[in-house]
Scaffold this motif. Structure first.
Motif, PDB file in Angstrom:
ATOM      1  N   SER A  10       0.906  -1.227   0.053  1.00  0.00           N
ATOM      2  CA  SER A  10       0.049   0.126  -0.021  1.00  0.00           C
ATOM      3  C   SER A  10       0.728   1.432   0.053  1.00  0.00           C
ATOM      4  N   PRO A  11       0.071   2.404  -0.372  1.00  0.00           N
ATOM      5  CA  PRO A  11       0.883   3.677  -0.405  1.00  0.00           C
ATOM      6  C   PRO A  11       0.287   4.801   0.403  1.00  0.00           C
ATOM      7  N   ILE A  12       1.267   5.650   0.926  1.00  0.00           N
ATOM      8  CA  ILE A  12       0.696   6.817   1.602  1.00  0.00           C
ATOM      9  C   ILE A  12       1.795   7.610   2.443  1.00  0.00           C
ATOM     10  N   VAL A  13       1.476   8.735   2.635  1.00  0.00           N
ATOM     11  CA  VAL A  13       2.611   9.614   3.492  1.00  0.00           C
ATOM     12  C   VAL A  13       1.758  10.517   4.367  1.00  0.00           C
ATOM     13  N   ALA A  14       1.943  10.630   5.667  1.00  0.00           N
ATOM     14  CA  ALA A  14       1.413  11.867   6.194  1.00  0.00           C
ATOM     15  C   ALA A  14       1.591  11.729   7.823  1.00  0.00           C
ATOM     16  N   ASP A  15       1.259  12.883   8.384  1.00  0.00           N
ATOM     17  CA  ASP A  15       1.792  13.050   9.939  1.00  0.00           C
ATOM     18  C   ASP A  15       0.799  14.008  10.496  1.00  0.00           C
ATOM     19  N   SER A  16      -0.420  14.042  10.340  1.00  0.00           N
ATOM     20  CA  SER A  16      -1.284  14.830  11.110  1.00  0.00           C
ATOM     21  C   SER A  16      -1.906  14.406  12.380  1.00  0.00           C
ATOM     22  N   ARG A  17      -2.141  15.035  13.310  1.00  0.00           N
ATOM     23  CA  ARG A  17      -2.671  14.561  14.579  1.00  0.00           C
ATOM     24  C   ARG A  17      -4.116  15.319  14.955  1.00  0.00           C
ATOM     25  N   LEU A  18      -5.007  14.539  14.675  1.00  0.00           N
ATOM     26  CA  LEU A  18      -6.247  15.227  14.784  1.00  0.00           C
ATOM     27  C   LEU A  18      -6.942  14.282  16.076  1.00  0.00           C
ATOM     28  N   GLY A  19      -8.189  14.911  16.944  1.00  0.00           N
ATOM     29  CA  GLY A  19      -8.777  14.342  17.697  1.00  0.00           C
ATOM     30  C   GLY A  19      -9.938  13.687  17.007  1.00  0.00           C
ATOM     31  N   LEU A  20     -10.576  12.720  17.989  1.00  0.00           N
ATOM     32  CA  LEU A  20     -11.786  11.957  17.498  1.00  0.00           C
ATOM     33  C   LEU A  20     -12.838  12.631  16.753  1.00  0.00           C
ATOM     34  N   TYR A  21     -13.033  13.987  17.286  1.00  0.00           N
ATOM     35  CA  TYR A  21     -14.047  14.953  16.819  1.00  0.00           C
ATOM     36  C   TYR A  21     -13.788  15.900  16.020  1.00  0.00           C
ATOM     37  N   SER A  22     -12.446  15.779  15.514  1.00  0.00           N
ATOM     38  CA  SER A  22     -11.998  16.800  14.553  1.00  0.00           C
ATOM     39  C   SER A  22     -12.336  16.401  13.133  1.00  0.00           C
ATOM     40  N   SER A  23     -12.317  17.413  12.329  1.00  0.00           N
ATOM     41  CA  SER A  23     -12.748  17.447  10.918  1.00  0.00           C
ATOM     42  C   SER A  23     -11.332  17.117  10.288  1.00  0.00           C
ATOM     43  N   GLY A  44       5.019  -0.713   3.901  1.00  0.00           N
ATOM     44  CA  GLY A  44       4.235  -0.953   2.777  1.00  0.00           C
ATOM     45  C   GLY A  44       4.794  -0.758   1.523  1.00  0.00           C
ATOM     46  N   MET A  45       6.169  -0.710   1.553  1.00  0.00           N
ATOM     47  CA  MET A  45       7.029  -0.600   0.226  1.00  0.00           C
ATOM     48  C   MET A  45       7.514  -1.972  -0.457  1.00  0.00           C
ATOM     49  N   ASP A  46       7.072  -2.761   0.560  1.00  0.00           N
ATOM     50  CA  ASP A  46       7.452  -4.293   0.017  1.00  0.00           C
ATOM     51  C   ASP A  46       6.415  -5.310   0.248  1.00  0.00           C
ATOM     52  N   ILE A  47       5.604  -5.441  -0.647  1.00  0.00           N
ATOM     53  CA  ILE A  47       4.277  -6.469  -0.514  1.00  0.00           C
ATOM     54  C   ILE A  47       4.586  -7.671  -1.497  1.00  0.00           C
ATOM     55  N   MET A  48       4.130  -8.948  -0.692  1.00  0.00           N
ATOM     56  CA  MET A  48       3.779 -10.077  -1.802  1.00  0.00           C
ATOM     57  C   MET A  48       2.683 -10.647  -1.516  1.00  0.00           C
ATOM     58  N   TRP A 100       4.024   7.021  -0.665  1.00  0.00           N
ATOM     59  CA  TRP A 100       3.642   5.482  -0.249  1.00  0.00           C
ATOM     60  C   TRP A 100       3.927   5.196   1.157  1.00  0.00           C
ATOM     61  N   ASP A 101       2.946   4.784   2.015  1.00  0.00           N
ATOM     62  CA  ASP A 101       3.327   4.878   3.322  1.00  0.00           C
ATOM     63  C   ASP A 101       2.073   3.440   3.645  1.00  0.00           C
ATOM     64  N   LYS A 102       2.004   3.479   5.119  1.00  0.00           N
ATOM     65  CA  LYS A 102       1.186   2.308   5.559  1.00  0.00           C
ATOM     66  C   LYS A 102      -0.291   2.498   5.090  1.00  0.00           C
ATOM     67  N   GLY A 103      -0.493   3.796   4.676  1.00  0.00           N
ATOM     68  CA  GLY A 103      -2.140   4.141   4.593  1.00  0.00           C
ATOM     69  C   GLY A 103      -2.245   3.809   2.884  1.00  0.00           C
ATOM     70  N   ARG A 104      -1.316   3.928   2.161  1.00  0.00           N
ATOM     71  CA  ARG A 104      -1.565   3.757   0.699  1.00  0.00           C
ATOM     72  C   ARG A 104      -1.692   1.845   0.841  1.00  0.00           C
ATOM     73  N   ALA A 105      -0.568   1.515   1.763  1.00  0.00           N
ATOM     74  CA  ALA A 105      -0.675  -0.150   1.929  1.00  0.00           C
ATOM     75  C   ALA A 105      -2.077  -0.675   2.171  1.00  0.00           C
ATOM     76  N   VAL A 106      -2.805  -0.099   2.767  1.00  0.00           N
ATOM     77  CA  VAL A 106      -4.181  -0.550   3.372  1.00  0.00           C
ATOM     78  C   VAL A 106      -4.871  -0.232   2.128  1.00  0.00           C
ATOM     79  N   GLU A 107      -5.024   0.796   1.404  1.00  0.00           N
ATOM     80  CA  GLU A 107      -5.896   0.880   0.114  1.00  0.00           C
ATOM     81  C   GLU A 107      -5.503  -0.113  -0.796  1.00  0.00           C
TER      82      GLU A 107
END
Length: 393
Positions: free
Chosen positions: A9-22, A180-184, A294-301
């Motif tokens: 999967s692919p992704i890249v990010a580092d935001s920190r939001l609360g449960l009820y944040s948009s 997520g940069m190495d998937i079989m 590409w990161d763990k989020g993109r790996a999930v997708e």
């Protein structure tokens, strides 16, 4: 399914939001793909002020919170909760316990296909001083194996795919290494036809599989940075460098805090010569990764698509993790209310997760609860009664 890894999967990010944040837009950090050489000149560390001014030292401290055990209980009148406990329980109002919210999660999962994603370090195994000894218990391994009998289950780790497979040792799982940069995954999976980074390979049993490695061109560069890190930190007591194939980890958990500025400065000076690599922070670890989207989020997708579960309406993905790198996956699941992220933490911190678990023992109990519910539903189905929870077919 067999062997060492399966999906990506692919992704890249580092935001920190609360449960009820948009959900806020997150910009990609780091330079775009540029041509660069593979030489790393030996140079003396620059001024320590460099890493202070760019915030690396602050990041190293903030990403390494103390691991405090909360042993007191509010139900015991003889115990007086301290400030840290009060803060943690207040924090849980925003990130409720996944155990106490288990029925709510099951209500959401009713008549849906549950798909499980799990981090390894700090989630299935405790954080330890020596990463080579981060072993999961036999009980946890059994719990994960039982979950995989009922639901598609993937491990997405920052470790190399081979290493995390060796640590987990379960053939029935999907594995994604190097964030997520190495998937079989199985060769018959036709999702690979649309990806240029998929190649045919064979697993340890000689079975044909697909490999998805979107950062393959970086292998020589990562290997050289690894060798340079090993050489430049050899005289720093407690420092440990690991090559995770598509990323390099520099652990400073066992390094005297007075030497942290030196480690940060070494990393800073080396990366000046590698504009196509970037540095991220984990729990007392610096990680060097390629600058790609590409990161763990993109790996999930990618895994959801590969498994045929891209239809949001009848699938409920759940991701359990404890590290900053897991926030990318949490963010993907939070988007459009797609699924649930569960943060494993003993200390309050901002997150894109919906729920929380305190430690690996609670992770194990949560997994066991999923299995018990699945077994109960299977019996109900056998009796010809409509399933009360999720679809396990």
């Amino acid at each position: 399914m067999d062997l060492k890894s399966k999906k990506s999967s692919p992704i890249v990010a580092d935001s920190r939001l609360g449960l009820y944040s948009s959900l806020l837009p997150c910009s990609q950090s780091g330079p775009s793909f540029l041509s660069s050489g593979l030489s790393v000149p030996r140079k003396k560390p620059g001024k320590i002020d460099d890493v202070r001014s760019n915030g690396w030292l602050d990041e190293m401290k903030s990403s390494s919170p103390p691991h405090k055990k909360f042993m007191k209980s509010f139900n015991n009148s003889d115990d007086v909760p301290d400030e840290a406990e009060i803060d943690y329980h207040t924090w849980m109002n925003r990130y409720p316990s996944a155990l106490k919210s288990f029925q709510l999660i099951m209500d959401r999962a009713r008549n849906r296909k549950l798909v499980m994603f799990l981090d390894y370090d700090g989630t299935l195994s405790p954080i330890v001083d020596d990463p080579d000894r981060a072993f999961m218990s036999s009980e946890m391994r059994s719990s994960v194996s039982n979950v995989a009998k009922h639901f598609p289950t993937a491990i997405i780790s920052g470790r190399s795919r081979d290493k995390v497979y060796d640590l987990v040792g379960l053939k029935e799982l999907y594995y994604a290494g190097s964030h997520g940069m190495d998937i079989m995954f199985p060769a018959e999976d036709d999702v690979s036809q649309g990806h240029l980074d998929c190649v045919k390979s064979t697993d340890l049993q000689g079975k044909e599989v697909n490999l998805f490695q979107p950062a393959s061109e970086f292998l020589p560069m990562i290997s050289e940075v690894f060798r340079t890190f090993v050489e430049i930190t050899k005289d720093i007591k407690g420092a440990k460098v690991e090559n995770h194939k598509f990323c390099v980890s520099l652990h400073y958990r066992n390094v005297d805090e007075n030497s942290w500025p030196l480690i940060a400065q070494h990393a800073h000076d080396i990366l000046k010569d590698y504009p196509r690599l970037r540095l991220t922070h984990g729990r007392k670890v610096l990680e060097v990764r390629p600058v790609i989207d590409w990161d763990k989020g993109r790996a999930v997708e990618f895994l959801l698509e590969s498994l045929g579960f891209s239809d949001h309406s009848d699938v409920l993905p759940i991701y359990i993790g404890d590290d900053r790198t897991d926030e990318d996956a949490f963010r993907v699941l939070r988007k459009s209310n797609r699924g649930y992220g569960i943060l494993v933490s003993t200390v309050p911190k901002e997150s894109n997760a919906f729920f929380s678990l305190r430690d690996t023992s609670e992770v194990q109990y949560f997994l066991e609860s999923l299995v018990r519910t699945a077994q109960k539903d299977a019996k109900i189905v056998e009796m010809g009664i409509e399933s009360s929870s999720f679809d396990t077919e």
